[in-house]
Design an enzyme around this catalytic site. Sequence first.
Site, PDB file in Angstrom:
ATOM      1  N   ASP A  52      43.078 -11.579  10.415  1.00  0.00           N
ATOM      2  CA  ASP A  52      41.915 -11.091  11.164  1.00  0.00           C
ATOM      3  C   ASP A  52      42.006  -9.573  11.246  1.00  0.00           C
ATOM      4  OD1 ASP A  52      39.540 -11.598  12.946  1.00  0.00           O
ATOM      5  OD2 ASP A  52      40.826 -10.514  14.357  1.00  0.00           O
ATOM      6  N   GLU A 151      38.156 -12.808   6.251  1.00  0.00           N
ATOM      7  CA  GLU A 151      36.733 -12.934   6.566  1.00  0.00           C
ATOM      8  C   GLU A 151      35.934 -11.943   5.739  1.00  0.00           C
ATOM      9  OE1 GLU A 151      33.891 -13.063  10.588  1.00  0.00           O
ATOM     10  OE2 GLU A 151      35.980 -12.406  10.699  1.00  0.00           O
ATOM     11  N   ASP A 232      42.404 -12.133  18.880  1.00  0.00           N
ATOM     12  CA  ASP A 232      42.534 -11.893  17.438  1.00  0.00           C
ATOM     13  C   ASP A 232      43.509 -12.867  16.784  1.00  0.00           C
ATOM     14  OD1 ASP A 232      40.741  -9.762  17.618  1.00  0.00           O
ATOM     15  OD2 ASP A 232      42.325  -8.338  18.078  1.00  0.00           O
TER      16      ASP A 232
END
Length: 248
Positions: A52, A151, A232
């Site tokens: 992340d 992501e 996170d």
Amino acid sequence: MNAERAFKRFFKHQSGFPKFKKKGKSDVKMYFVKTDSQKAQPILNDFGIGIDLGIKEFAITSNGIIKKNINKTATVRKLEKQLKREQRCLSRKYEDYKKRKEKGEATRQNIQRQQLKVQKLHQQIENNRTDYVNKCVNEIVKTKPSYITIEDLNVSGMMKNRHLSKAVVSQKFYEFRTKLETKCKENGIELRVVDRWYPSSKFCHACGCIKKDLKLSDREYICDCGYHTDRDYNAALNLRDAKTYKIA
């Protein structure tokens, strides 16, 4: 190879002490080593890693590794402070130059020297950030996971936010992804990319429910099921276990 041959002949008293070849008077030859095209792929471990990326911390991985934001380190802050000082000095020199009636060559040279100082500081800061990205990528890949999930960040959209644009540029998210893709291909690691609308931060990793009222300012993820962890880190776990993704 030539040097080795020359020294062997010298120590066997077959020739004099080796001398460097003179430019333009010698036929310099080059030797190219044949590279092994069938490089053995490393053995990967039976686990995956979710990453992340963020502004507060550069990266948080699902195996608990936190990569700090390099822009908050003493080294980069010192360089940025020095850059501001040199930029103000350049601005003063340039404004003074415009006001002068007689614009001498010495003044122009002073401005050019000051411009060079500013450019060198910009390059130094950029090199520090690039080096940090390289180290982060190498450290993650060295764990040899079978796959890595990230992501698909909307970097261009984040750049439109004037409060985040500077921080996004300095974090070098795109460069991180590009270099991670290259390293994964070299090591046979599957790089999974999750859609940017995937609510990795809002999913509870324990029970699977979605916390719709989660705000950006909420740094802790607290679920009604009793699950409590860093926001996170929870997102990194959800990225690791994501079932819908595409292969980069």
